[in-house]
Structure formats: structure tokens, C-alpha cells
Design a protein around this motif. Structure first.
Motif, PDB file in Angstrom:
ATOM      1  N   LEU A 250       6.508  42.352  28.475  1.00  0.00           N
ATOM      2  CA  LEU A 250       5.709  43.186  27.575  1.00  0.00           C
ATOM      3  C   LEU A 250       4.366  42.523  27.288  1.00  0.00           C
ATOM      4  N   ASP A 251       3.308  43.245  27.613  1.00  0.00           N
ATOM      5  CA  ASP A 251       1.971  42.739  27.315  1.00  0.00           C
ATOM      6  C   ASP A 251       1.366  43.479  26.116  1.00  0.00           C
ATOM      7  N   VAL A 252       1.977  44.608  25.740  1.00  0.00           N
ATOM      8  CA  VAL A 252       1.431  45.426  24.653  1.00  0.00           C
ATOM      9  C   VAL A 252       2.563  45.795  23.692  1.00  0.00           C
ATOM     10  N   PHE A 253       2.209  45.989  22.435  1.00  0.00           N
ATOM     11  CA  PHE A 253       3.203  46.138  21.387  1.00  0.00           C
ATOM     12  C   PHE A 253       2.741  47.202  20.395  1.00  0.00           C
ATOM     13  N   PRO A 254       3.705  47.841  19.698  1.00  0.00           N
ATOM     14  CA  PRO A 254       3.292  48.862  18.737  1.00  0.00           C
ATOM     15  C   PRO A 254       2.326  48.290  17.696  1.00  0.00           C
ATOM     16  N   ARG A 255       2.566  47.051  17.272  1.00  0.00           N
ATOM     17  CA  ARG A 255       1.617  46.407  16.362  1.00  0.00           C
ATOM     18  C   ARG A 255       1.169  45.089  16.978  1.00  0.00           C
ATOM     19  N   PRO A 260       5.407  37.650  13.716  1.00  0.00           N
ATOM     20  CA  PRO A 260       6.214  36.455  13.999  1.00  0.00           C
ATOM     21  C   PRO A 260       7.717  36.710  13.878  1.00  0.00           C
ATOM     22  N   GLU A 261       8.110  37.676  13.021  1.00  0.00           N
ATOM     23  CA  GLU A 261       9.552  37.888  12.819  1.00  0.00           C
ATOM     24  C   GLU A 261      10.147  38.838  13.865  1.00  0.00           C
ATOM     25  N   PRO A 263      12.098  40.287  16.862  1.00  0.00           N
ATOM     26  CA  PRO A 263      13.179  39.735  17.700  1.00  0.00           C
ATOM     27  C   PRO A 263      12.758  39.595  19.162  1.00  0.00           C
ATOM     28  N   LEU A 264      11.659  40.231  19.540  1.00  0.00           N
ATOM     29  CA  LEU A 264      11.232  40.156  20.943  1.00  0.00           C
ATOM     30  C   LEU A 264      10.891  38.722  21.342  1.00  0.00           C
ATOM     31  N   TRP A 265      10.306  37.952  20.429  1.00  0.00           N
ATOM     32  CA  TRP A 265       9.872  36.591  20.779  1.00  0.00           C
ATOM     33  C   TRP A 265      11.005  35.751  21.372  1.00  0.00           C
ATOM     34  N   ALA A 266      12.175  35.862  20.756  1.00  0.00           N
ATOM     35  CA  ALA A 266      13.248  34.921  21.116  1.00  0.00           C
ATOM     36  C   ALA A 266      14.274  35.531  22.065  1.00  0.00           C
ATOM     37  N   HIS A 267      14.107  36.786  22.429  1.00  0.00           N
ATOM     38  CA  HIS A 267      15.132  37.408  23.270  1.00  0.00           C
ATOM     39  C   HIS A 267      15.095  36.805  24.680  1.00  0.00           C
ATOM     40  N   VAL A 272       6.993  37.860  26.523  1.00  0.00           N
ATOM     41  CA  VAL A 272       5.917  38.363  25.667  1.00  0.00           C
ATOM     42  C   VAL A 272       4.605  37.737  26.121  1.00  0.00           C
ATOM     43  N   THR A 273       3.609  38.569  26.395  1.00  0.00           N
ATOM     44  CA  THR A 273       2.271  38.030  26.667  1.00  0.00           C
ATOM     45  C   THR A 273       1.283  38.736  25.726  1.00  0.00           C
TER      46      THR A 273
END
Ligand code: OXD
Length: 312
Positions: A250-255, A260-261, A263-267, A272-273
């Protein structure tokens, strides 16, 4: 001399590139948080902008053209402050190559098992069983097949994949099979990679959701480089956990920036880019809009304004 106002967080570089590209224009720039020179704006007919600061358009009574500093115009097309008759143009020419590199890099990293090779190297282990995956003939599904999607498709085809494009209105194409976006679910089972690079519109917002992803499988990689709002994040996480999706890049996100919180970061199955798959370089982007700069300087109508009803 016609005036073009640049309102952008990196305005000095853009002003310089725009002046060089079309010396017949008077170009001045401001940071979006800075108060612009209202007297100068009164006579300005063009606006080069990324995020439109509230109230700006009302200070430009002669405004006749808005050039977006990137490909996605979702933040402009429905903007209540922009009168309907003002043409909005976008610039996507430079992004296809960057995004093709991004998609291929992440896919090749998996297929060539580069992370495992690195881990083996760190243990000084000769991992002769780390056989690369053969991508030849595997199926790539590219959702959004404008200039960017086509360039991504061409790059994937060069890697040996069989590429299928998915578009709002299916049409014949000399180069690739193009299907209606509504058929994507039926193809997910065959896909090795699903690339999302369509514009954000009412039709694409949230379309990667539980009902689409239930058709996937655990070897399907999703690569999202368009707009984060197209993916329903809880549904994506559930699909990864259930095994109807193998990995998400994922390079783009809804926000953005991603909170930081999240769950995508640690999955373990998510990469994540930081929205960097298509960097905007003034020189390349200005080349892409050269003809419209020329037309604007000569008082002619600009080419290829976006269809504000369609959203791109
Ligand atoms: C764009 C972007 O739309 O950078 O150009 O996201």
C-alpha cells in the motif's frame, strides 16, 4: 502577459519550472498557508495548485483555468468553491513509469524471494532451495487503464505476465484485453497481482471491500498506488487474515500520513510506503503540460479538461 498563480508547498521550484517552460507568462507563487498578494491575484487567470486553500478561488475573479499539480483531481472536481465553467486539467504523464517501477519492484521482491535470500545471507546459509517463482503466464489485473495503468501493464507484460485491464466502460483495445470493472471479482481467482491505479470517484470509493475480496486467494498480491479511499481497510485486513488475499503493498491510504496506531504498520502481510510511488518532479510534470501552458499564454482554450461529472 497572462498571470498564473502557483499555490503549492514547494512553490519556488514550480514557479521556476513554469517560467522556464513558458516565458510569456507572469508566474508568482505562494505556500498554501501564506497570505497571497490579493491585488496581484485579482488579475490572475490561471491557478496551478495541489490542495486548494479555502477562499482562494473567490479572490480570483478572472480565473479561467486550474492546473492540478498531479494526476488525481478528486480533491478539486467536487470542490464547492470552483465554478462549473472553469476547466481543470491534470498531469499524469510522468507517473506511469515511476509507478510501473514500483509495482514491478514489489512483485519481483516476492517472486525472487529477495527478503529470504537476505535473511539466509545474514546467517551465512547457502539457501539452494530458495527457488524464484516463475511469473511467466501469471495473470496481472490492472484496475484503471489510462496512461498510468497502461504503462504499468506494459511493464508487467515485459516481465512475462498476462495482463488484463479493468475500466469503467469496457472497450476494444489493440494491446490488452480490457474488461468492465464490474467483472473484476470474477477474475480475482486467476490473478497473481491486482494493481489499483484508477482515479477516486463515486464508483471506485470503497470498491475493494469484503464482497470483492472474498473472490481472492492467498497468493494474490494487491498493490495500491491510486487513492487509499478505494480500499476498505478493515475488509482488507480480514481478507489477509482469512487468506483470500496473500499480501498488500500500500502506497496510499484513506488518511495520510498513515496514523501511528493503524494496524497496517505491523501486519506481517502488509507493506506500507509513504505515497512515494509517483513523485512529482517539476521538470517532468511541466513537460507534460507544455501545450496547455502555451495555449493559456495565447488565450486559447486548454486541452483535455477533466470531466467533472465523471470525476477524472
Ligand atoms: C497525484 C498524487 O495524484 O501524487 O498526482 O497522488
Amino acid at each position: 502577459m497572462r498571470r498564473l498563480a502557483v499555490v503549492h508547498h514547494q512553490h519556488p521550484a514550480w514557479v521556476q519550472a513554469l517560467r522556464e517552460a513558458e516565458p510569456r507568462l507572469e508566474v508568482r507563487g505562494w505556500h498554501p498557508r501564506e497570505a497571497p498578494d490579493d491585488a496581484w491575484l485579482l488579475e490572475a487567470e490561471g491557478l496551478f495548485v495541489w490542495k486548494l486553500p479555502p477562499g482562494l478561488v473567490a479572490r480570483m475573479p478572472r480565473l479561467a483555468w486550474i492546473q492540478n499539480s498531479g494526476a488525481g483531481v478528486d480533491h478539486l472536481v467536487g470542490h464547492p468553491e470552483i465554478p462549473p465553467g472553469i476547466p481543470i486539467t491534470r498531469a499524469d504523464g510522468q507517473f506511469g513509469l515511476w509507478m510501473a517501477r514500483y509495482v514491478c519492484a514489489h512483485l519481483l521482491q516476492e517472486a525472487l524471494r529477495l527478503e529470504e535470500c537476505r535473511a539466509a545471507q545474514e546467517e551465512r546459509r547457502w539457501a539452494s532451495k530458495l527457488v524464484p517463482e516463475d511469473l511467466t503466464g501469471q495473470v496481472a489485473l490492472v484496475h484503471g487503464f489510462g496512461r498510468i495503468g497502461r504503462q504499468i501493464g506494459r511493464a508487467l507484460r515485459e516481465l512475462g505476465l498476462e495482463v488484463h485491464g479493468f475500466v469503467r466502460t469496457p472497450r476494444g483495445d489493440a494491446e490488452f484485453p480490457l474488461h468492465g470493472a464490474g467483472d473484476l471479482g470474477a477474475w480475482l481467482g486467476r490473478g497473481r497481482v491486482l494493481v489499483l491505479c484508477a482515479p477516486l470517484t463515486s464508483g471506485t470509493r470503497g470498491f475493494v471491500n469484503a464482497s470483492l475480496l472474498e473472490h481472492g486467494h492467498d497468493r494474490l498480491t494487491l498493490v495500491s498506488v491510486g487513492r487509499g479511499e478505494q480500499v476498505v481497510v478493515p475488509d482488507l485486513l480480514a481478507a489477509l487474515d482469512r487468506g483470500t488475499l496473500g499480501r498488500a503493498v500500500l502506497d496510499v491510504f484513506p488518511r495520510e500520513p498513515l496514523e501511528p496506531e493503524s494496524p497496517l504498520w505491523a501486519h506481517p502481510k502488509v507493506v506500507v510506503t509513504p505515497h512515494h510511488s509517483g513523485p512529482s518532479t517539476p521538470r517532468a510534470l511541466v513537460l507534460d503540460i507544455q501545450e496547455n501552458l502555451r495555449r493559456f499564454a495565447q488565450g486559447q482554450p486548454v486541452l483535455n479538461p477533466v470531466d467533472r461529472a465523471l470525476g477524472y
